[in-house]
Design a protein around this motif. Sequence first.
Motif, PDB file in Angstrom:
ATOM      1  N   GLY A 154       0.791  -1.218   0.000  1.00  0.00           N
ATOM      2  CA  GLY A 154       0.000   0.000   0.000  1.00  0.00           C
ATOM      3  C   GLY A 154       0.824   1.270   0.000  1.00  0.00           C
ATOM      4  N   THR A 155       2.145   1.157  -0.174  1.00  0.00           N
ATOM      5  CA  THR A 155       2.974   2.358  -0.240  1.00  0.00           C
ATOM      6  C   THR A 155       2.962   2.861  -1.679  1.00  0.00           C
ATOM      7  N   MET A 156       2.034   3.753  -1.951  1.00  0.00           N
ATOM      8  CA  MET A 156       1.776   4.167  -3.321  1.00  0.00           C
ATOM      9  C   MET A 156       2.954   4.902  -3.949  1.00  0.00           C
ATOM     10  N   MET A 157       3.754   5.592  -3.122  1.00  0.00           N
ATOM     11  CA  MET A 157       4.923   6.282  -3.644  1.00  0.00           C
ATOM     12  C   MET A 157       5.930   5.278  -4.206  1.00  0.00           C
ATOM     13  N   TYR A 158       6.004   4.097  -3.597  1.00  0.00           N
ATOM     14  CA  TYR A 158       6.889   3.051  -4.113  1.00  0.00           C
ATOM     15  C   TYR A 158       6.395   2.565  -5.480  1.00  0.00           C
ATOM     16  N   PHE A 159       5.095   2.304  -5.571  1.00  0.00           N
ATOM     17  CA  PHE A 159       4.536   1.878  -6.856  1.00  0.00           C
ATOM     18  C   PHE A 159       4.801   2.925  -7.937  1.00  0.00           C
ATOM     19  N   LYS A 160       4.552   4.186  -7.619  1.00  0.00           N
ATOM     20  CA  LYS A 160       4.719   5.258  -8.595  1.00  0.00           C
ATOM     21  C   LYS A 160       6.185   5.375  -9.013  1.00  0.00           C
ATOM     22  N   GLY A 161       7.091   5.313  -8.038  1.00  0.00           N
ATOM     23  CA  GLY A 161       8.514   5.423  -8.344  1.00  0.00           C
ATOM     24  C   GLY A 161       8.998   4.282  -9.216  1.00  0.00           C
ATOM     25  N   LEU A 162       8.473   3.087  -8.974  1.00  0.00           N
ATOM     26  CA  LEU A 162       8.872   1.926  -9.766  1.00  0.00           C
ATOM     27  C   LEU A 162       8.338   2.031 -11.195  1.00  0.00           C
ATOM     28  N   ILE A 163       7.054   2.315 -11.335  1.00  0.00           N
ATOM     29  CA  ILE A 163       6.413   2.279 -12.650  1.00  0.00           C
ATOM     30  C   ILE A 163       6.750   3.514 -13.488  1.00  0.00           C
ATOM     31  N   ASP A 164       6.697   4.682 -12.870  1.00  0.00           N
ATOM     32  CA  ASP A 164       6.890   5.930 -13.620  1.00  0.00           C
ATOM     33  C   ASP A 164       8.344   6.377 -13.684  1.00  0.00           C
ATOM     34  N   GLY A 165       9.185   5.818 -12.818  1.00  0.00           N
ATOM     35  CA  GLY A 165      10.575   6.257 -12.774  1.00  0.00           C
ATOM     36  C   GLY A 165      10.762   7.414 -11.810  1.00  0.00           C
ATOM     37  N   LEU A 166      12.017   7.713 -11.499  1.00  0.00           N
ATOM     38  CA  LEU A 166      12.342   8.757 -10.541  1.00  0.00           C
ATOM     39  C   LEU A 166      13.132   9.868 -11.208  1.00  0.00           C
ATOM     40  N   SER A 167      13.081  11.019 -10.598  1.00  0.00           N
ATOM     41  CA  SER A 167      13.880  12.138 -11.063  1.00  0.00           C
ATOM     42  C   SER A 167      15.341  11.898 -10.671  1.00  0.00           C
ATOM     43  N   PRO A 168      16.274  12.479 -11.420  1.00  0.00           N
ATOM     44  CA  PRO A 168      17.695  12.259 -11.125  1.00  0.00           C
ATOM     45  C   PRO A 168      18.179  13.102  -9.947  1.00  0.00           C
ATOM     46  N   LEU A 169      17.582  12.877  -8.784  1.00  0.00           N
ATOM     47  CA  LEU A 169      17.983  13.626  -7.596  1.00  0.00           C
ATOM     48  C   LEU A 169      19.229  13.003  -6.980  1.00  0.00           C
ATOM     49  N   PRO A 170      20.084  13.798  -6.386  1.00  0.00           N
ATOM     50  CA  PRO A 170      21.308  13.257  -5.781  1.00  0.00           C
ATOM     51  C   PRO A 170      21.015  12.443  -4.535  1.00  0.00           C
ATOM     52  N   GLU A 171      21.919  11.551  -4.191  1.00  0.00           N
ATOM     53  CA  GLU A 171      21.793  10.801  -2.955  1.00  0.00           C
ATOM     54  C   GLU A 171      21.977  11.737  -1.766  1.00  0.00           C
ATOM     55  N   ALA A 172      21.446  11.319  -0.624  1.00  0.00           N
ATOM     56  CA  ALA A 172      21.536  12.141   0.579  1.00  0.00           C
ATOM     57  C   ALA A 172      22.989  12.338   0.988  1.00  0.00           C
ATOM     58  N   SER A 173      23.279  13.503   1.510  1.00  0.00           N
ATOM     59  CA  SER A 173      24.613  13.831   2.005  1.00  0.00           C
ATOM     60  C   SER A 173      24.525  14.088   3.502  1.00  0.00           C
ATOM     61  N   SER A 174      25.170  13.246   4.287  1.00  0.00           N
ATOM     62  CA  SER A 174      25.122  13.409   5.747  1.00  0.00           C
ATOM     63  C   SER A 174      25.743  14.741   6.168  1.00  0.00           C
ATOM     64  N   ILE A 175      26.738  15.205   5.409  1.00  0.00           N
ATOM     65  CA  ILE A 175      27.405  16.470   5.755  1.00  0.00           C
ATOM     66  C   ILE A 175      26.451  17.647   5.551  1.00  0.00           C
ATOM     67  N   VAL A 176      25.797  17.692   4.382  1.00  0.00           N
ATOM     68  CA  VAL A 176      24.874  18.783   4.097  1.00  0.00           C
ATOM     69  C   VAL A 176      23.683  18.743   5.050  1.00  0.00           C
TER      70      VAL A 176
END
Length: 296
Positions: free
Chosen positions: A92-114
Amino acid sequence: MGPTAAGKTALAIELCRQLNTEIISVDSALVYNGMDIGTAKPDQEELTQAPHHLINLIDPRESYSVADFRKDAIACIDRLHSQGKIPVLVGGTMMYFKGLIDGLSPLPEASSIVREELEQQAAQIGWPALHAQLMEVDPQAAQKISENDSQRINRALEVYRITGKPMSLLQKEKQPPLPYDFYQFAIVPSDRKILHERIEKRFKIMLEQGFKNEVLALYNRKDLHPDLPSIRCVGYRQMWDYLAGEYDYDEMVFRGIAATRQLAKRQLTWLRSWPEVTWLETGEQENLQRILSSLS
């Protein structure tokens, strides 16, 4: 897919008896170790009947993003295909379904420093002030975020500081589509009252199964706190606050059930605008036959 307590797991397990398949969990709460009762995680008998993937992946102190899910889900799908099996994605995590089917934006990985820099700034001037900074560099993102939503403000400013580009601009770029045919089904009880009754019944069963002790074990750990995504899971946050003495047991039960119903409402809101979905509203056997007929 479907709201919590709609009967997704039972239908998926029955489907596994009919097809050469295994289940890929699409649930952001099932990824955590030691969080079993409150997430309605499948028990050993259910796992024997229908192997599940993408559960018990990380410790509750860790985070798991939509990008993590997409990468792991694609690896599972490809592996099951290589074994001649049909992957069944259930959750039921709809964001997971959407991310899988529609694809994701090319956002950078998290930075612990920032992130640490931003948190230090927030401690000095407050999240509303950081929200004002976000409004200057990415007004489109800021307008969709509350000035006290620390997690989303942090992420939006983090993306800007790493890339020099507004997150709202990067989100318009998408990955190429996956080379799979998705058959999408949503199971939703036709009567909202029935769903509400199921949610209340399941929450009380969880309490009987020892949910309080499960959360107490998490509460007694020194490395966990209520701002973590794991502890913000529905039911866990309410039990955590009860253990912290913020309200009594009956209020915890009331709030836990109410929060779960709110989660179901949000899931249904997603589903109403979901494209190319077949709605399932009848009994388990009828739903099973509808799915099997669609695949033939």
